[in-house]
Write an enzyme that holds these catalytic residues in place. Structure first.
Site, PDB file in Angstrom:
ATOM      1  N   THR A   5       0.834  -1.216   0.000  1.00 57.59           N
ATOM      2  CA  THR A   5       0.000   0.000   0.000  1.00 57.59           C
ATOM      3  C   THR A   5       0.867   1.264   0.000  1.00 57.59           C
ATOM      4  OG1 THR A   5      -1.682  -1.183   1.235  1.00 57.59           O
ATOM      5  CG2 THR A   5      -1.829   1.202   1.275  1.00 57.59           C
ATOM      6  N   VAL A   6       1.827   1.332   0.941  1.00 55.31           N
ATOM      7  CA  VAL A   6       2.649   2.553   1.049  1.00 55.31           C
ATOM      8  C   VAL A   6       3.694   2.586  -0.067  1.00 55.31           C
ATOM      9  CG1 VAL A   6       4.221   3.854   2.525  1.00 55.31           C
ATOM     10  CG2 VAL A   6       2.241   2.688   3.542  1.00 55.31           C
ATOM     11  N   GLU A  61      10.640   9.775   9.080  1.00 55.37           N
ATOM     12  CA  GLU A  61       9.476  10.641   9.301  1.00 55.37           C
ATOM     13  C   GLU A  61       8.159   9.865   9.199  1.00 55.37           C
ATOM     14  OE1 GLU A  61       9.171  14.390   9.944  1.00 55.37           O
ATOM     15  OE2 GLU A  61       7.535  13.146  10.614  1.00 55.37           O
ATOM     16  N   GLY A 104       1.961   8.876  10.230  1.00 59.19           N
ATOM     17  CA  GLY A 104       1.748   8.894   8.776  1.00 59.19           C
ATOM     18  C   GLY A 104       2.306  10.158   8.138  1.00 59.19           C
ATOM     19  N   ILE A 132       1.971  13.262   9.012  1.00 55.65           N
ATOM     20  CA  ILE A 132       2.224  14.419   9.893  1.00 55.65           C
ATOM     21  C   ILE A 132       3.736  14.578  10.095  1.00 55.65           C
ATOM     22  CG2 ILE A 132       1.801  15.405  12.171  1.00 55.65           C
ATOM     23  CD1 ILE A 132      -0.586  13.515  12.461  1.00 55.65           C
ATOM     24  N   GLU A 176      -2.349  -2.545   9.904  1.00 57.22           N
ATOM     25  CA  GLU A 176      -1.112  -3.296   9.698  1.00 57.22           C
ATOM     26  C   GLU A 176      -1.446  -4.636   9.042  1.00 57.22           C
ATOM     27  OE1 GLU A 176       2.100  -2.046  10.732  1.00 57.22           O
ATOM     28  OE2 GLU A 176       0.713  -0.395  10.620  1.00 57.22           O
ATOM     29  N   ASP A 236       1.113  -1.112  17.975  1.00 54.11           N
ATOM     30  CA  ASP A 236       1.576  -0.112  16.997  1.00 54.11           C
ATOM     31  C   ASP A 236       1.727   1.263  17.661  1.00 54.11           C
ATOM     32  OD1 ASP A 236       1.770   0.778  13.992  1.00 54.11           O
ATOM     33  OD2 ASP A 236       0.258   2.098  14.880  1.00 54.11           O
ATOM     34  N   LYS A 262       5.178   3.691  18.298  1.00 55.84           N
ATOM     35  CA  LYS A 262       5.285   5.124  17.956  1.00 55.84           C
ATOM     36  C   LYS A 262       5.647   5.958  19.180  1.00 55.84           C
ATOM     37  CE  LYS A 262       2.181   4.460  14.080  1.00 55.84           C
ATOM     38  NZ  LYS A 262       0.784   4.318  13.685  1.00 55.84           N
TER      39      LYS A 262
END
Ligand code: HSE
Length: 458
Positions: free
Chosen positions: A14-15, A130, A135, A137, A191, A202, A206
């Site tokens: 996806t990313v 980053e 995501g 931000i 995920e 998750d 972070k």
């Protein structure tokens, strides 16, 4: 002056797919705006079906990582494989080949940040991340750049788009938990293993990253108490709503007198709190600096294009040469540093929501509030709804089956004034020892706004 950055993107999901498309679509515009020419030379994946489906140029698709790493024109490797196994190996291989690495992999950083930082520094390259928190931000930049004049007092917020999407759908659209989770998976927020989202793992990854940046030392993952949303009861969401609260999964790292309080947990947020209106896949992170006071960062915390936005911004900073200079000065994941000193978990003082399950008999409410009083806990409000009368032989909905009785229990909801958590938990033990009270009291903190400039005043 034009700087060309040769790129190998590893992991086209996806990313990865969104990043490849963004690199193509924005190449001319980015070159015009920044002078950096982003040359995507390889997309590496064992399975290239999705890359082909997106129509990415066949000439750059390969299954061979070695081919990409041995190309001297590649200076940046993007790791979007995920997980803590092959991803780590490939990053170390990329460093050894003299390439900078950009990653969105918060799990890998939370577990192995100090080791990866040391390896990058030894190889005289940089590791940019980053996209690992929030995501799209730019929160990592806020810590290493925008807020560097400040001593950080607190960072807390909503950092999992999947959980926030599920909670928003349950509250606003009356969806079931399963329906809402399926929606998050279909939208590409979740995920690969969505239990990492809903069990709070998750968010822990972070806050381990953001907390280390904020407070300057590593936070080992196994020192973070974590509770997710999987066991939240719809009834609590409703009762909280009646009392003016909305439930959110909150990750916090807050400076206290005896160490930093770090935790992931569902919490009630008053409707007028800035985090209360953060819905769907949006994330919001509050950071309190000694000079700046409260700052808040809001945006899409999950999904292909928002995360790709952060990935590509890292590549541009590498191309400009600004990030490699900043990376050299980043010391929070120095493996020689002691882990961050954390506060004893029970030492936190705050307000709480309690839901007790009690037989509906005279005097029980009084007995419960007496125990709270004996433990110096002040009640702020109480909520109890009428339940239907039992008729002979009927087992009502709220009756614990193991009780073997037809007498129903009633939920009694109590909110407290500020209390030390260990004191509250000990009082709950006393309450659950009362004859008519069942175990399993629901305990949720109520989050108040953090005071500004507290660091300067302590
Ligand atoms: N699964 C994550 C989320 C994606 O839902 O927020 C971004 O890390």
């Amino acid at each position: 002056m034009k700087m060309t950055v040769g790129i190998a993107l590893v992991g086209c999901g996806t990313v990865g797919g969104a990043t490849a498309l963004l690199l193509q679509e924005q190449r001319d515009s980015i070159r015009f705006r920044t002078g950096v020419d982003l040359d995507l030379r390889y997309i590496v994946d064992k399975n290239l079906t999705y890359a082909r489906k997106l129509g990415l140029s066949e000439s750059i698709l390969t299954e061979s990582l070695e081919k990409a790493l041995s190309d001297s024109k590649v200076s940046v490797v993007i790791e979007l494989v995920g997980g803590t196994g092959f991803a780590k190996t490939l990053i170390l291989q990329a460093f050894a080949a003299g390439k900078h690495v950009v990653t969105a992999n918060k799990a890998l950083l939370a577990y192995h940040g100090p080791e990866l930082f040391a390896a990058a520094k030894k190889a005289e390259v940089a590791l940019a991340f980053e996209a690992s928190c929030g995501g799209g931000i730019p929160i990592v930049r806020a810590f290493y750049d925008g807020l560097t004049a400040n001593t950080i007092d607190a960072v807390y917020g909503i950092v999992n788009g999947t959980c926030n999407h599920i909670l928003s759908e349950m509250i606003q659209k009356d969806s079931t938990y399963d329906e809402a989770l399926k929606g998050a998976q279909a939208a590409g927020f979740a995920e690969a293993d969505p239990s990492l989202d809903v069990n709070g793992g998750d968010s822990a990854h972070k806050i381990a990253i953001m907390g280390a940046m904020a407070f300057g030392s590593p936070i080992p993952l196994d020192t973070i108490p974590v509770k997710g949303i999987a066991n939240l009861e719809a009834e609590d969401v409703l009762f909280g709503g009646e009392m003016g609260y909305v439930v959110k999964l909150i990750a916090s790292a807050v400076r206290g007198k005896k160490g930093v309080f770090v935790r992931v947990e569902p919490a009630f947020i008053p409707m007028d709190h800035p985090l209360a209106w953060v819905s769907g896949s949006f994330n919001a992170i509050s950071v309190y600096g000694s000079a700046v006071g409260h700052t808040m960062y809001y945006g899409r915390g999950a999904g292909g294009t928002p995360t790709a936005s952060a990935v590509v911004s890292d590549i541009i900073s590498l191309g400009l040469g600004t990030y490699p200079v900043q990376f050299k000065s980043m010391d929070f994941w120095n493996p020689d540093k002691k882990p961050l000193k954390l506060q004893e978990p029970g030492d936190i003082h705050r307000r709480y929501y309690l839901k007790l399950r009690v037989l509906d008999r005279p005097g029980n409410l009084g007995r419960i509030t007496t125990v709270l009083g004996e433990n110096a806990i002040s009640v702020s409000s109480i909520l109890q709804h009428e339940i239907p009368e039992a008729t002979d032989g009927e087992v009502l909905e709220n009756t614990p089956p193991e009780a073997g009785v037809i007498e129903p229990t009633v939920p009694i909801v109590i909110t407290t004034h500020r209390v030390k958590e260990s004191q509250l938990l000990s009082a709950i033990e006393d309450i659950e020892a009362l004859e008519d009270v069942y175990p399993g009291t629901t305990v949720l903190p109520i989050l108040e706004e953090h005071p500004e400039f507290r660091y300067l005043n302590t």
